[in-house]
Design an enzyme around this catalytic site. Sequence first.
Site, PDB file in Angstrom:
ATOM      1  N   HIS A 156       2.251  -7.614 -19.087  1.00 31.51           N
ATOM      2  CA  HIS A 156       2.538  -8.835 -19.852  1.00 31.51           C
ATOM      3  C   HIS A 156       3.446 -10.038 -18.768  1.00 31.51           C
ATOM      4  O   HIS A 156       3.887  -9.532 -17.726  1.00 31.51           O
ATOM      5  CB  HIS A 156       3.731  -8.629 -21.079  1.00 31.51           C
ATOM      6  CG  HIS A 156       4.007  -9.946 -21.989  1.00 31.51           C
ATOM      7  ND1 HIS A 156       4.747 -10.876 -21.711  1.00 31.51           N
ATOM      8  CD2 HIS A 156       3.421 -10.161 -22.968  1.00 31.51           C
ATOM      9  CE1 HIS A 156       5.097 -11.631 -22.611  1.00 31.51           C
ATOM     10  NE2 HIS A 156       3.976 -11.077 -23.266  1.00 31.51           N
TER      11      HIS A 156
ATOM     12  N   ASP B 260      -0.531  -6.453 -28.541  1.00 31.11           N
ATOM     13  CA  ASP B 260      -1.877  -6.600 -28.957  1.00 31.11           C
ATOM     14  C   ASP B 260      -2.430  -4.855 -29.038  1.00 31.11           C
ATOM     15  O   ASP B 260      -3.346  -4.755 -29.377  1.00 31.11           O
ATOM     16  CB  ASP B 260      -2.740  -7.266 -28.106  1.00 31.11           C
ATOM     17  CG  ASP B 260      -2.544  -8.818 -28.169  1.00 31.11           C
ATOM     18  OD1 ASP B 260      -2.110  -9.453 -27.091  1.00 31.11           O
ATOM     19  OD2 ASP B 260      -2.397  -9.156 -29.356  1.00 31.11           O
TER      20      ASP B 260
HETATM   21  C1  SDX Z   1      -0.141 -11.858 -25.094  1.00 36.25           C
HETATM   22  O1  SDX Z   1       2.676 -14.930 -22.722  1.00 36.25           O
HETATM   23  C2  SDX Z   1       2.876 -14.532 -23.940  1.00 36.25           C
HETATM   24  O2  SDX Z   1       3.987 -14.127 -24.585  1.00 36.25           O
HETATM   25  C3  SDX Z   1       1.680 -13.881 -24.666  1.00 36.25           C
HETATM   26  C4  SDX Z   1       1.860 -13.165 -25.924  1.00 36.25           C
HETATM   27  C5  SDX Z   1       2.321 -13.935 -27.012  1.00 36.25           C
HETATM   28  O3  SDX Z   1       2.867 -13.571 -27.920  1.00 36.25           O
HETATM   29  O4  SDX Z   1       2.106 -15.061 -26.968  1.00 36.25           O
HETATM   30  O5  SDX Z   1       2.664 -12.108 -25.553  1.00 36.25           O
HETATM   31  C6  SDX Z   1       0.400 -12.422 -26.249  1.00 36.25           C
HETATM   32  O6  SDX Z   1      -1.191 -12.585 -24.741  1.00 36.25           O
HETATM   33  C7  SDX Z   1       0.052 -10.426 -24.737  1.00 36.25           C
HETATM   34  C8  SDX Z   1      -1.295 -10.179 -23.336  1.00 36.25           C
HETATM   35  C9  SDX Z   1      -2.242  -9.786 -24.062  1.00 36.25           C
HETATM   36  N1  SDX Z   1      -3.237  -9.533 -22.881  1.00 36.25           N
HETATM   37  C10 SDX Z   1      -3.828  -8.354 -22.483  1.00 36.25           C
HETATM   38  O7  SDX Z   1      -3.397  -7.308 -23.063  1.00 36.25           O
HETATM   39  C11 SDX Z   1      -4.786  -8.602 -21.579  1.00 36.25           C
HETATM   40  C12 SDX Z   1      -4.507  -7.535 -20.504  1.00 36.25           C
HETATM   41  N2  SDX Z   1      -3.217  -7.681 -19.797  1.00 36.25           N
HETATM   42  C13 SDX Z   1      -3.543  -8.721 -18.525  1.00 36.25           C
HETATM   43  O8  SDX Z   1      -4.600  -9.561 -18.503  1.00 36.25           O
HETATM   44  C14 SDX Z   1      -2.209  -9.205 -17.920  1.00 36.25           C
HETATM   45  O9  SDX Z   1      -1.311  -8.084 -18.060  1.00 36.25           O
HETATM   46  C15 SDX Z   1      -1.638 -10.576 -18.463  1.00 36.25           C
HETATM   47  C16 SDX Z   1      -2.704 -11.489 -18.191  1.00 36.25           C
HETATM   48  C17 SDX Z   1      -1.239 -10.230 -19.868  1.00 36.25           C
HETATM   49  C18 SDX Z   1      -0.237 -10.777 -17.465  1.00 36.25           C
HETATM   50  O10 SDX Z   1      -0.680 -10.611 -16.294  1.00 36.25           O
HETATM   51  P1  SDX Z   1       0.005 -11.448 -15.023  1.00 36.25           P
HETATM   52  O11 SDX Z   1       1.384 -11.628 -15.377  1.00 36.25           O
HETATM   53  O12 SDX Z   1      -0.733 -12.831 -14.826  1.00 36.25           O
HETATM   54  O13 SDX Z   1      -0.103 -10.351 -14.013  1.00 36.25           O
HETATM   55  P2  SDX Z   1      -1.154 -10.455 -13.006  1.00 36.25           P
HETATM   56  O14 SDX Z   1      -2.439 -10.461 -13.628  1.00 36.25           O
HETATM   57  O15 SDX Z   1      -1.139 -11.008 -11.551  1.00 36.25           O
HETATM   58  O16 SDX Z   1      -1.345  -8.772 -12.603  1.00 36.25           O
HETATM   59  C19 SDX Z   1      -0.398  -8.142 -11.683  1.00 36.25           C
HETATM   60  C20 SDX Z   1      -1.119  -6.857 -11.036  1.00 36.25           C
HETATM   61  C21 SDX Z   1      -2.585  -6.877 -10.817  1.00 36.25           C
HETATM   62  O17 SDX Z   1      -2.760  -5.841  -9.781  1.00 36.25           O
HETATM   63  P3  SDX Z   1      -2.722  -6.039  -8.327  1.00 36.25           P
HETATM   64  O18 SDX Z   1      -3.533  -7.042  -7.866  1.00 36.25           O
HETATM   65  O19 SDX Z   1      -1.223  -6.362  -8.015  1.00 36.25           O
HETATM   66  O20 SDX Z   1      -3.230  -4.566  -7.871  1.00 36.25           O
HETATM   67  O21 SDX Z   1      -1.224  -5.913 -12.325  1.00 36.25           O
HETATM   68  C22 SDX Z   1      -2.649  -5.735 -12.908  1.00 36.25           C
HETATM   69  C23 SDX Z   1      -3.381  -6.882 -11.998  1.00 36.25           C
HETATM   70  O22 SDX Z   1      -4.570  -6.429 -11.820  1.00 36.25           O
HETATM   71  N3  SDX Z   1      -2.650  -5.654 -14.122  1.00 36.25           N
HETATM   72  C24 SDX Z   1      -3.314  -4.909 -14.836  1.00 36.25           C
HETATM   73  C25 SDX Z   1      -3.205  -5.293 -16.281  1.00 36.25           C
HETATM   74  N4  SDX Z   1      -2.540  -6.212 -16.377  1.00 36.25           N
HETATM   75  C26 SDX Z   1      -2.263  -6.659 -15.069  1.00 36.25           C
HETATM   76  N5  SDX Z   1      -4.032  -3.743 -14.594  1.00 36.25           N
HETATM   77  C27 SDX Z   1      -4.452  -2.876 -15.539  1.00 36.25           C
HETATM   78  N6  SDX Z   1      -4.412  -3.374 -17.024  1.00 36.25           N
HETATM   79  C28 SDX Z   1      -3.971  -4.427 -17.161  1.00 36.25           C
HETATM   80  N7  SDX Z   1      -3.598  -4.656 -18.511  1.00 36.25           N
END
Ligand code: SDX
Length: 442
Positions: free
Chosen positions: A313, A370
């Site tokens: 998140h 989720d």
């Molecule tokens: C919702 O904003 C809100 O409030 C949203 C929400 C709401 O109520 O409106 O809470 C609802 O959208 C919840 C999130 C649902 N999405 C998912 O479950 C999809 C999986 N999650 C990721 O896509 C991610 O965690 C995000 C998009 C939710 C947040 O990502 P960020 O803050 O943009 O961080 P990032 O993508 O820069 O990730 C940082 C690191 C990266 O690795 P490195 O490049 O540092 O090696 O963490 C990794 C990412 O690859 N990473 C994950 C991951 N999420 C981030 N690795 C594996 N699995 C994951 N789920």
Amino acid sequence: MADTINNNDKAILTLPGHEPVALPIVRGTAGDPAIDITSDLRKNTGYVSLDYGYHNTASCQSAITYLDGEKGILLYRGYPVEELAEKSRFIDVAYLLINGHMPNKQERLEWSSLLNRHSLIHEDMRHFFSHFPDGAHPMAILSAMVVSLSAFYPEVSQNALGTEAINIAATRLLSKVRTIAAFSYKKSIGEPVVHPRHDLRYCANFLNMMFSSPVAPYEFKREVIRALNTVLIVHADHEQNCSTSAVRAVGSAHVNLYAAVAAGICALWGPLHGGANQKVVEMFEDILARGETARQAIERIKREKKLLFGFGHRIYKTYDPRAKIVKKSCMELLDKMHIDDPLLATMLEMEELATHDDYFLSRHLYPNVDFYSGVVYRAIGIPKEMFTVMFALGRLPGWIAHWMEALDDPRFKLQRPRQVYVGPSLRHLTDDECYYGDQMKV
Ligand code: SDX
């Protein structure tokens, strides 16, 4: 933190070739500080700020929802989401988010009466459903139907901001979106639509429209209605998430409420945002289809640097408080309904492994709202293609509240971010590049 910053404090910014600039510091109710660059930064320095993904940027001041991502705190108008999920029902929480206080007895009656009055959709809208192709994603249908509400109810624009007009527009959306969602489901399974009933409350009405038919009345179960209320409540708002920011951005151009909410629906559809609940179930269906154990799956996800959907998140760097509520509701519902969901065991094991695995811990990745919500929807009988529609139904009060708050805010302006241009410097067309000129080409 709050003691060290008073309202007269300034942030002193020193830039190459510039005199130091004093920028005002504002702070939130809980003391969270912000440097207000709204009027002074570029005017006094020529600099803009660059912040991909807005990790460090507040777009507004808001009184609707408070999150503390480090402590896992979520308050709707000051009330803990845990308390509301335990003791309230979704339409009262919707009223709270939109009007700023819990409804008293009279307000509750008026709200219910409006929700009932606006539960039908225009008969001409019903024909839209028959022109979508079979298999059309329900979010495509929902966004199209919601924006078309502005054709049927054109009066809701920003100048209709009186309380009564807003409550009418809000209940019209809350009620009609529920009907649209149920009708799109009936269309997808080839059954006749079931109209809303005046004698049923919000969630029961939805379940009846979804699952009753002319040959089989729907059997209401208290635990299902309770679980649906809980899941809708935890989705009701989440401050400046992607889809709410879309509603605010589109709303800042002074479009009507329906057009702004349709933009939010489209943003929510994304698999990184509201579309994640469907991706979680598809991910675990794939794990079971591969015959993988949770450990094998988690090692593959790490090895291939794939996303573990339902984890991570932007704000919560600890367990999403909503995920705890949904998980509890999920376990209670499955127990009371004696359902053994084949995905759940692997999900529970995956959560246990990931929350003790440095790959996820080092990235602050924990279950979000989720992760378990799809299991609740499956137990209710809702198909996975409709999971994000359920998220949208829950998020409607938040989108409406933010649209209203933004248009009420004198500081809120047309959203138009700056950029840092990195393209080509000034250049001119060569003769070969010209079409019109001395030698007109054929
Ligand atoms: C919702 O904003 C809100 O409030 C949203 C929400 C709401 O109520 O409106 O809470 C609802 O959208 C919840 C999130 C649902 N999405 C998912 O479950 C999809 C999986 N999650 C990721 O896509 C991610 O965690 C995000 C998009 C939710 C947040 O990502 P960020 O803050 O943009 O961080 P990032 O993508 O820069 O990730 C940082 C690191 C990266 O690795 P490195 O490049 O540092 O090696 O963490 C990794 C990412 O690859 N990473 C994950 C991951 N999420 C981030 N690795 C594996 N699995 C994951 N789920």
